[in-house]
Design an enzyme around this catalytic site. Structure first.
Site, PDB file in Angstrom:
ATOM      1  N   LYS A  45       0.834  -1.210   0.000  1.00  0.00           N
ATOM      2  CA  LYS A  45       0.000   0.000   0.000  1.00  0.00           C
ATOM      3  C   LYS A  45       0.864   1.252   0.000  1.00  0.00           C
ATOM      4  O   LYS A  45       1.960   1.254   0.576  1.00  0.00           O
ATOM      5  CB  LYS A  45      -0.901   0.023   1.238  1.00  0.00           C
ATOM      6  N   LYS A  91      -0.538  -8.035   5.833  1.00  0.00           N
ATOM      7  CA  LYS A  91      -1.117  -9.341   5.508  1.00  0.00           C
ATOM      8  C   LYS A  91      -2.414  -9.085   4.738  1.00  0.00           C
ATOM      9  O   LYS A  91      -3.205  -8.229   5.123  1.00  0.00           O
ATOM     10  CB  LYS A  91      -1.420 -10.082   6.812  1.00  0.00           C
ATOM     11  N   GLU A 110     -12.507   3.867   9.137  1.00  0.00           N
ATOM     12  CA  GLU A 110     -12.744   2.695   8.295  1.00  0.00           C
ATOM     13  C   GLU A 110     -12.038   1.449   8.832  1.00  0.00           C
ATOM     14  O   GLU A 110     -10.875   1.520   9.230  1.00  0.00           O
ATOM     15  CB  GLU A 110     -12.163   3.042   6.923  1.00  0.00           C
ATOM     16  N   ARG A 117     -14.304  13.784   5.828  1.00  0.00           N
ATOM     17  CA  ARG A 117     -15.313  14.476   5.019  1.00  0.00           C
ATOM     18  C   ARG A 117     -16.681  13.885   5.324  1.00  0.00           C
ATOM     19  O   ARG A 117     -16.781  12.858   5.973  1.00  0.00           O
ATOM     20  CB  ARG A 117     -15.010  14.252   3.527  1.00  0.00           C
TER      21      ARG A 117
HETATM   22  C1  MV4 Z   1      -6.909  -4.433   2.429  1.00  0.00           C
HETATM   23  C2  MV4 Z   1      -7.556  -5.554   1.871  1.00  0.00           C
HETATM   24  C3  MV4 Z   1      -7.182  -6.804   2.321  1.00  0.00           C
HETATM   25  N1  MV4 Z   1      -6.193  -6.915   3.246  1.00  0.00           N
HETATM   26  N2  MV4 Z   1      -5.930  -4.608   3.339  1.00  0.00           N
HETATM   27  C4  MV4 Z   1      -8.846  -1.080  -0.284  1.00  0.00           C
HETATM   28  C5  MV4 Z   1      -9.253   0.301   0.106  1.00  0.00           C
HETATM   29  C6  MV4 Z   1      -8.458   0.630   1.289  1.00  0.00           C
HETATM   30  N3  MV4 Z   1      -9.138   1.577   2.115  1.00  0.00           N
HETATM   31  C7  MV4 Z   1      -8.265  -0.675   1.953  1.00  0.00           C
HETATM   32  N4  MV4 Z   1      -8.440  -1.671   0.926  1.00  0.00           N
HETATM   33  C8  MV4 Z   1      -8.183  -2.966   1.171  1.00  0.00           C
HETATM   34  N5  MV4 Z   1      -7.235  -3.182   2.082  1.00  0.00           N
HETATM   35  C9  MV4 Z   1      -5.599  -5.821   3.723  1.00  0.00           C
HETATM   36  N6  MV4 Z   1      -4.626  -5.974   4.608  1.00  0.00           N
HETATM   37  C10 MV4 Z   1      -8.559  -5.342   0.939  1.00  0.00           C
HETATM   38  C11 MV4 Z   1      -8.873  -4.033   0.566  1.00  0.00           C
HETATM   39  C12 MV4 Z   1      -9.906  -3.903  -0.409  1.00  0.00           C
HETATM   40  C13 MV4 Z   1     -11.134  -3.289  -0.114  1.00  0.00           C
HETATM   41  C14 MV4 Z   1     -11.407  -2.741   1.126  1.00  0.00           C
HETATM   42  C15 MV4 Z   1     -12.610  -2.143   1.391  1.00  0.00           C
HETATM   43  C16 MV4 Z   1     -13.585  -2.098   0.419  1.00  0.00           C
HETATM   44  C17 MV4 Z   1     -13.344  -2.612  -0.804  1.00  0.00           C
HETATM   45  C18 MV4 Z   1     -12.122  -3.217  -1.085  1.00  0.00           C
HETATM   46  C19 MV4 Z   1     -11.904  -3.766  -2.344  1.00  0.00           C
HETATM   47  C20 MV4 Z   1     -10.709  -4.358  -2.630  1.00  0.00           C
HETATM   48  C21 MV4 Z   1      -9.696  -4.411  -1.675  1.00  0.00           C
END
Ligand code: MV4
Length: 443
Positions: free
Chosen positions: A156, A199, A273, A290
């Protein structure tokens, strides 16, 4: 506060203008040349054209927005969501111009915009984090951490968020290959190449908590929304409360969320979140500074106008009331102008329109018969929000309202039928959906 400039367009501009009028505050609209026929202009007390259709030359152009504020004499600016809403520079310039920014301070926006710093504070107050690197890593560091926590891991961007700049890798080779690419991309997209790893959680739920904080540190938590129904980080359906939380878990999370807000000196409305796995473990992801698209589901179950309270706390009022009791269930469907097969935007002219109504139904929209949806902005046409005493009742009402929703236009396609499919699915009705539900429904 006598007048507020709304630095936004579409349904959220209309939404904010309505509350201004409820409060006896004059509303000033800004618009681009592509938005000359927009509803927000018609509803505002005054409107100012700020430039060409491209967002970078209008809604994102800080000097132009600042000139509009000066010319209009507005004392405050409401940024809505998207555009300049979480831009620390904009918040700073508004403050330096002795105007009120309806949102957090530049310092807070800066902090929560840095996902690594935000996670440090979250950890400090006891919010659980997904196992991963403590802070930014280089590729060697990343490989070391990955071997400890195990694959798959997700890379990320520290300056990312909302799904921008995330990448899943399954082994050392992929990590090595994708790390440099991710860094270059982050450098280009955010001017900040710092990366961290976590992870990767399999099929979690997306759960976010609504907060409202006044200038005196009083934090009101207003429960959660579940936003797991999304595609490519565009949310499609949001609901409150989440079918996955017990009252005890909600309380536990709210206490930690309030601690986090106090620790960072948060002010205004915000969202914290989380991802939640199937054992009920929750992990802090980020904070959004926001008002969010999906705020109406919270309004419907708590009976509170969040935009009104954004304005009240921005002008220095205290949150001096107890949290209102939550009542029932609300679900929001985002009606988009998009091709149901390709999900590509489908702009065009609205020729026939019948909006649903009745008990427990709210429609937030800027569209009307004869309106042309411009191709320059997001494809959100309307938000259909339905309430019920139970989740089942809210879902049934939402299906009823979707069946009433009638929109015909020249070239315009919508996702109304797609929503019906999701709401009719057993997985959704049982609350067993997760963030990959839409993908799985399609293939
Ligand atoms: C993640 C994840 C799985 N594992 N982190 C995408 C947006 C960001 N705010 C966080 N996100 C994600 N982080 C870990 N460690 C999967 C996502 C993710 C996701 C999260 C929330 C809503 C939709 C999503 C769609 C794809 C991936």
């Amino acid at each position: 506060m006598q007048s507020i400039l709304i630095a936004n367009r579409g349904e959220i501009a209309v939404r904010i203008i309505r509350t201004c009028r409820d409060m006896g505050i004059k509303a000033v609209a800004i618009y681009s040349e592509a938005d000359i026929n927009s509803m927000h202009i018609k509803l505002a007390d005054k409107s100012i054209c700020i430039g060409p259709p491209e967002p970078s030359k209008s809604y994102l152009d800080i000097p132009k927005v600042m000139s509009a504020i000066e010319v209009s004499g507005a004392e405050a600016v409401h940024p809505g969501y998207g555009f300049l809403s979480e831009n620390p520079k904009f918040s700073e310039i508004v403050r330096a111009s002795r105007k009120v920014f309806i949102g957090p301070s530049p310092e807070t926006l800066e902090l929560i915009g840095d996902k690594v710093r935000a996670k440090e504070v979250a950890h400090k107050v006891g919010l659980p984090l997904v196992p991963g690197s403590d802070g930014p890593v280089d590729v060697h560091n990343a490989l070391e951490v990955a071997s400890k926590i195990g694959y798959p891991v997700v890379i990320k961007a520290a300056a990312g968020g909302g799904g921008r700049g995330i990448r899943v890798v399954n082994n050392d080779k992929e990590l090595r290959e994708k790390f440099h690419l991710a860094m270059q991309e982050a450098e280009v997209a955010f001017g900040d190449g710092r990366l961290y790893i976590e992870k990767y959680l399999i099929n979690p739920k997306h759960i976010e908590f609504q907060v409202l904080v006044d200038k005196y540190g009083n934090v009101l938590t207003l429960g959660e929304r579940e936003c797991s129904i999304q595609r490519r980080h565009q949310k499609l359906i949001e609901e409150a409360p989440s079918p996955a939380l017990t009252e005890e878990k909600r309380k536990e999370m709210e206490v930690l969320v309030a601690e986090f807000c106090k620790e960072i000196g948060y002010e205004g409305a915000g969202t914290v979140e989380f991802l939640m796995d199937w054992e009920g473990n929750f992990y802090f992801m980020e904070m959004n500074g926001r008002i969010q698209v999906e705020h109406p589901v919270t309004e419907m179950v708590y009976g509170i106008d969040l935009v009104e309270w954004q304005i009240r706390v921005a002008r220095g009022e205290r949150i001096d009331f107890k949290r209102p009791a939550r009542r029932g269930y609300a679900i929001e469907l985002r009606i988009n102008a998009e091709d149901p097969k390709t999900f590509l935007p489908s702009p065009g002219r609205v020729e026939e329109l019948y909006l649903p109504g009745g008990f427990g139904v709210r429609v937030d929209t800027h569209i009307y018969c004869g309106y042309s949806v411009p191709p320059f902005y997001d494809s959100l046409l309307a938000k259909l929000i339905c309430w019920g005493h139970t989740r089942e009742e809210a879902v049934k009402r939402a299906i009823r309202a979707l069946e009433e929703f009638y929109l015909a236009g020249n070239g315009l396609k919508t996702n109304i039928d797609f929503h019906k499919r999701i709401l009719s699915s057993r997985e959704f009705q049982q609350g067993k959906h997760h963030i990959r539900f839409v993908e799985e429904l399609m293939f």
